[in-house]
Scaffold this motif. Structure first.
Motif, PDB file in Angstrom:
ATOM      1  N   VAL A 138     -37.028 -21.248 -25.393  1.00 36.13           N
ATOM      2  CA  VAL A 138     -36.220 -22.247 -24.694  1.00 36.13           C
ATOM      3  C   VAL A 138     -34.915 -22.387 -25.460  1.00 36.13           C
ATOM      4  CG1 VAL A 138     -35.951 -24.724 -24.279  1.00 36.13           C
ATOM      5  CG2 VAL A 138     -38.047 -23.573 -23.579  1.00 36.13           C
ATOM      6  N   LEU A 139     -33.814 -22.304 -24.738  1.00 33.55           N
ATOM      7  CA  LEU A 139     -32.492 -22.429 -25.349  1.00 33.55           C
ATOM      8  C   LEU A 139     -31.828 -23.703 -24.852  1.00 33.55           C
ATOM      9  CD1 LEU A 139     -29.996 -21.273 -26.905  1.00 33.55           C
ATOM     10  CD2 LEU A 139     -29.375 -20.123 -24.790  1.00 33.55           C
ATOM     11  N   LEU A 140     -31.526 -24.600 -25.762  1.00 32.96           N
ATOM     12  CA  LEU A 140     -30.767 -25.812 -25.439  1.00 32.96           C
ATOM     13  C   LEU A 140     -29.289 -25.487 -25.567  1.00 32.96           C
ATOM     14  CD1 LEU A 140     -32.829 -28.448 -27.472  1.00 32.96           C
ATOM     15  CD2 LEU A 140     -33.244 -27.578 -25.154  1.00 32.96           C
ATOM     16  N   LEU A 141     -28.517 -25.808 -24.542  1.00 28.95           N
ATOM     17  CA  LEU A 141     -27.095 -25.468 -24.546  1.00 28.95           C
ATOM     18  C   LEU A 141     -26.287 -26.645 -24.018  1.00 28.95           C
ATOM     19  CD1 LEU A 141     -25.109 -23.057 -25.072  1.00 28.95           C
ATOM     20  CD2 LEU A 141     -25.283 -22.571 -22.616  1.00 28.95           C
ATOM     21  N   ASN A 142     -25.349 -27.130 -24.829  1.00 31.15           N
ATOM     22  CA  ASN A 142     -24.472 -28.209 -24.375  1.00 31.15           C
ATOM     23  C   ASN A 142     -23.675 -27.791 -23.152  1.00 31.15           C
ATOM     24  OD1 ASN A 142     -25.249 -29.874 -26.508  1.00 31.15           O
ATOM     25  ND2 ASN A 142     -23.142 -30.467 -26.969  1.00 31.15           N
ATOM     26  N   ASN A 143     -23.425 -28.718 -22.257  1.00 37.16           N
ATOM     27  CA  ASN A 143     -22.633 -28.401 -21.072  1.00 37.16           C
ATOM     28  C   ASN A 143     -21.162 -28.194 -21.401  1.00 37.16           C
ATOM     29  OD1 ASN A 143     -22.083 -31.239 -21.517  1.00 37.16           O
ATOM     30  ND2 ASN A 143     -21.283 -31.307 -19.430  1.00 37.16           N
ATOM     31  N   ASP A 144     -20.730 -28.609 -22.598  1.00 34.67           N
ATOM     32  CA  ASP A 144     -19.324 -28.436 -22.992  1.00 34.67           C
ATOM     33  C   ASP A 144     -19.145 -27.225 -23.901  1.00 34.67           C
ATOM     34  OD1 ASP A 144     -20.606 -29.488 -25.181  1.00 34.67           O
ATOM     35  OD2 ASP A 144     -19.210 -31.139 -25.500  1.00 34.67           O
ATOM     36  N   THR A 145     -19.899 -26.168 -23.607  1.00 31.56           N
ATOM     37  CA  THR A 145     -19.790 -24.917 -24.368  1.00 31.56           C
ATOM     38  C   THR A 145     -19.436 -23.758 -23.443  1.00 31.56           C
ATOM     39  OG1 THR A 145     -22.155 -24.433 -24.114  1.00 31.56           O
ATOM     40  CG2 THR A 145     -21.483 -25.625 -26.109  1.00 31.56           C
ATOM     41  N   GLY A 223     -27.924 -28.641 -32.128  1.00 28.41           N
ATOM     42  CA  GLY A 223     -28.471 -28.729 -30.778  1.00 28.41           C
ATOM     43  C   GLY A 223     -27.477 -28.347 -29.696  1.00 28.41           C
ATOM     44  N   ALA A 224     -26.214 -28.128 -30.066  1.00 27.77           N
ATOM     45  CA  ALA A 224     -25.226 -27.674 -29.086  1.00 27.77           C
ATOM     46  C   ALA A 224     -25.600 -26.303 -28.538  1.00 27.77           C
ATOM     47  CB  ALA A 224     -23.831 -27.625 -29.716  1.00 27.77           C
ATOM     48  N   ALA A 225     -26.301 -25.510 -29.340  1.00 24.99           N
ATOM     49  CA  ALA A 225     -26.782 -24.187 -28.916  1.00 24.99           C
ATOM     50  C   ALA A 225     -27.925 -23.807 -29.843  1.00 24.99           C
ATOM     51  CB  ALA A 225     -25.667 -23.145 -28.958  1.00 24.99           C
ATOM     52  N   LEU A 226     -29.133 -24.064 -29.404  1.00 21.83           N
ATOM     53  CA  LEU A 226     -30.315 -23.895 -30.261  1.00 21.83           C
ATOM     54  C   LEU A 226     -31.421 -23.238 -29.450  1.00 21.83           C
ATOM     55  CD1 LEU A 226     -31.912 -26.647 -32.521  1.00 21.83           C
ATOM     56  CD2 LEU A 226     -33.290 -25.481 -30.795  1.00 21.83           C
ATOM     57  N   MET A 227     -31.979 -22.142 -29.974  1.00 29.49           N
ATOM     58  CA  MET A 227     -33.074 -21.462 -29.291  1.00 29.49           C
ATOM     59  C   MET A 227     -34.340 -21.571 -30.124  1.00 29.49           C
ATOM     60  SD  MET A 227     -33.250 -17.632 -27.609  1.00 29.49           S
ATOM     61  CE  MET A 227     -33.882 -16.703 -29.018  1.00 29.49           C
ATOM     62  N   MET A 228     -35.402 -22.079 -29.493  1.00 30.94           N
ATOM     63  CA  MET A 228     -36.654 -22.260 -30.221  1.00 30.94           C
ATOM     64  C   MET A 228     -37.779 -21.449 -29.594  1.00 30.94           C
ATOM     65  SD  MET A 228     -37.312 -26.255 -29.239  1.00 30.94           S
ATOM     66  CE  MET A 228     -37.245 -26.857 -27.544  1.00 30.94           C
ATOM     67  N   ASN A 229     -38.667 -20.979 -30.449  1.00 31.66           N
ATOM     68  CA  ASN A 229     -39.827 -20.204 -30.022  1.00 31.66           C
ATOM     69  C   ASN A 229     -40.872 -21.164 -29.469  1.00 31.66           C
ATOM     70  OD1 ASN A 229     -42.261 -18.666 -29.956  1.00 31.66           O
ATOM     71  ND2 ASN A 229     -41.398 -17.250 -31.464  1.00 31.66           N
ATOM     72  N   THR A 230     -41.278 -20.954 -28.218  1.00 31.90           N
ATOM     73  CA  THR A 230     -42.183 -21.907 -27.578  1.00 31.90           C
ATOM     74  C   THR A 230     -43.614 -21.822 -28.110  1.00 31.90           C
ATOM     75  OG1 THR A 230     -42.576 -20.361 -25.740  1.00 31.90           O
ATOM     76  CG2 THR A 230     -40.814 -21.997 -25.473  1.00 31.90           C
ATOM     77  N   LYS A 231     -43.906 -20.862 -28.972  1.00 39.83           N
ATOM     78  CA  LYS A 231     -45.208 -20.846 -29.639  1.00 39.83           C
ATOM     79  C   LYS A 231     -45.314 -21.981 -30.642  1.00 39.83           C
ATOM     80  CE  LYS A 231     -45.047 -16.677 -31.303  1.00 39.83           C
ATOM     81  NZ  LYS A 231     -45.413 -15.418 -32.015  1.00 39.83           N
ATOM     82  N   TYR A 232     -44.158 -22.425 -31.140  1.00 41.02           N
ATOM     83  CA  TYR A 232     -44.150 -23.411 -32.213  1.00 41.02           C
ATOM     84  C   TYR A 232     -43.564 -24.762 -31.810  1.00 41.02           C
ATOM     85  CZ  TYR A 232     -44.605 -18.975 -34.733  1.00 41.02           C
ATOM     86  OH  TYR A 232     -45.006 -17.732 -35.157  1.00 41.02           O
ATOM     87  N   PHE A 233     -42.677 -24.784 -30.829  1.00 41.48           N
ATOM     88  CA  PHE A 233     -41.990 -26.027 -30.458  1.00 41.48           C
ATOM     89  C   PHE A 233     -42.033 -26.217 -28.952  1.00 41.48           C
ATOM     90  CE2 PHE A 233     -39.979 -24.402 -34.328  1.00 41.48           C
ATOM     91  CZ  PHE A 233     -40.182 -25.483 -35.180  1.00 41.48           C
ATOM     92  N   ARG A 234     -42.339 -27.462 -28.528  1.00 41.09           N
ATOM     93  CA  ARG A 234     -42.520 -27.715 -27.105  1.00 41.09           C
ATOM     94  C   ARG A 234     -41.804 -28.970 -26.617  1.00 41.09           C
ATOM     95  NH1 ARG A 234     -46.167 -24.062 -25.462  1.00 41.09           N
ATOM     96  NH2 ARG A 234     -46.505 -25.061 -23.452  1.00 41.09           N
ATOM     97  N   TRP A 235     -41.079 -29.655 -27.485  1.00 36.63           N
ATOM     98  CA  TRP A 235     -40.313 -30.824 -27.059  1.00 36.63           C
ATOM     99  C   TRP A 235     -39.416 -31.288 -28.197  1.00 36.63           C
ATOM    100  CZ3 TRP A 235     -45.762 -31.273 -27.421  1.00 36.63           C
ATOM    101  CH2 TRP A 235     -46.222 -31.926 -28.565  1.00 36.63           C
ATOM    102  N   LEU A 236     -38.534 -32.240 -27.882  1.00 37.34           N
ATOM    103  CA  LEU A 236     -37.703 -32.902 -28.880  1.00 37.34           C
ATOM    104  C   LEU A 236     -38.248 -34.310 -29.107  1.00 37.34           C
ATOM    105  CD1 LEU A 236     -34.152 -31.986 -27.504  1.00 37.34           C
ATOM    106  CD2 LEU A 236     -35.500 -30.735 -29.189  1.00 37.34           C
ATOM    107  N   ASN A 237     -37.954 -34.875 -30.255  1.00 35.83           N
ATOM    108  CA  ASN A 237     -38.421 -36.223 -30.556  1.00 35.83           C
ATOM    109  C   ASN A 237     -37.702 -37.221 -29.652  1.00 35.83           C
ATOM    110  OD1 ASN A 237     -39.062 -38.743 -31.639  1.00 35.83           O
ATOM    111  ND2 ASN A 237     -39.084 -37.986 -33.730  1.00 35.83           N
ATOM    112  N   PRO A 238     -38.422 -37.895 -28.740  1.00 43.14           N
ATOM    113  CA  PRO A 238     -37.772 -38.802 -27.789  1.00 43.14           C
ATOM    114  C   PRO A 238     -37.293 -40.113 -28.408  1.00 43.14           C
ATOM    115  CG  PRO A 238     -40.142 -38.895 -27.509  1.00 43.14           C
ATOM    116  CD  PRO A 238     -39.877 -37.811 -28.518  1.00 43.14           C
TER     117      PRO A 238
END
Length: 336
Positions: A138-145, A223-238
């Protein structure tokens, strides 16, 4: 003959009252060379005409002007698969129809019922991607990039090189630094508990170098552009409305024995400050910061951070015209 395997990457973009930045980001994404990706646009209950304008863009009715690329009409219209927040949370989606479209001719649009901040808004997209699309990353990407054509190829290549690699991120430049676009904003980050803000980006304000080509282990990725392996990470701290979640991911990765790596051959440009100005650095941001400190550092560092920020907060309050920040920090002298 070996057939190359391209792990699936679900790219999540969060929009809140920022359609002009979002369509420029989308236009750059739809020209990348990586062949296996999804674009999931999560709208955090925008109050402007973001949804309508974004739909006009994908229909080819709005031409995007950018100094980084020329607008292309050849992949328009882009098919929009629009779903509600409830449908996203329940995993209701016509995946067979979606899969019939080329990667650069489809867009998933999730409409949230409220503004849940960075972590909460992205979590809706992450949960949907994991339950419906089953991506390896999963890749988080800011809309202002704005992204380079090969930015995702380079991220995946490095991510696939080591099974203990949990998070990767690109070299992020300022979108415009006094007319230049080769000045680095972030190349990963470091943690220094004694600073006013315990984390900082590496190489900020440094001109790009041709020698900066090798991947490098860092402590966290923006977090402006961060790719995480879904085997290890499945959400952000809300618990964090805006900020801190990316640094905590880096801390968690290292605690699990995973690597966090900066990939300089992957390039992104960021309109630094656009999202923060809209969020208005306020009580919610500071509250999240102190929750982050309390959760991840010893009590003495928590107390130190309260003291040093309280001493400096009048200047920030005047700069941001937000006295609520000052009163909030004063209240933190009561350590719970």
């Amino acid at each position: 003959m070996v057939i190359p395997v391209f792990p699936r990457v679900s790219i999540i973009i969060l929009n809140w009252n920022g359609w002009r930045d979002t369509v420029e980001c989308l236009e750059s994404l739809y020209r990348i060379t990586y062949p296996s990706y999804d674009v999931i646009l999560v709208d955090n209950a925008s109050k402007d005409d973001s949804i309508e304008r974004i739909k006009e863009y994908v229909e080819g009715k709005i031409e995007v002007n950018s100094k980084f690329f020329n607008y292309s009409p050849y992949n328009k219209p882009i098919k929009v698969f629009e779903i509600s927040e409830d449908e996203a949370r329940q995993g209701k989606f016509n995946k067979p129809l979606y899969e019939k479209y080329d990667v650069n001719r489809r867009l998933i649009l999730i409409r949230n019922k409220g503004n849940y901040g960075f972590a909460g808004g992205n979590n809706v997209g992450i949960k949907f991607a994991l339950s419906v699309l089953n991506p390896e990353y999963v890749l988080l990407l800011n809309n202002d990039t704005i992204v380079d054509k090969r930015f995702l190829d380079e991220l995946v290549k490095v991510a696939e090189s080591d099974e203990k690699l949990g998070i990767v991120g690109p070299k992020i430049y300022y979108y415009d630094y006094y007319g230049r676009n080769d000045i680095i904003w972030s190349s990963g980050g470091s943690i220094h508990w004694w600073l006013v803000w315990v984390y900082s980006s590496n190489k900020t304000g440094v001109r790009d170098s041709e020698e900066d080509l090798l991947p490098e282990d860092v402590e966290w990725i923006s977090g402006a552009a961060l790719m995480m392996n879904t085997k290890y990470f499945r959400w952000l701290n809300p618990n964090y409305f805006f900020g801190n979640e990316d640094v905590e991911l880096g801390i968690n990765a290292r605690q699990k024995g995973l690597r966090v790596v900066y990939v300089p051959k992957s390039k992104v440009w960021h309109k630094v400050g656009v999202s923060r100005k809209k969020a208005k650095v306020s009580v919610k941001v500071f509250e999240g910061y102190f929750k982050f400190i309390k959760a991840n550092f010893p009590l003495l560092i928590y107390i130190y951070q309260i003291l040093i920020n309280t001493l400096l907060i009048p200047l920030r309050a005047m700069r941001n015209k937000d006295l609520a920040m000052f009163y909030y920090l004063l209240s933190k002298f009561r350590i719970n």
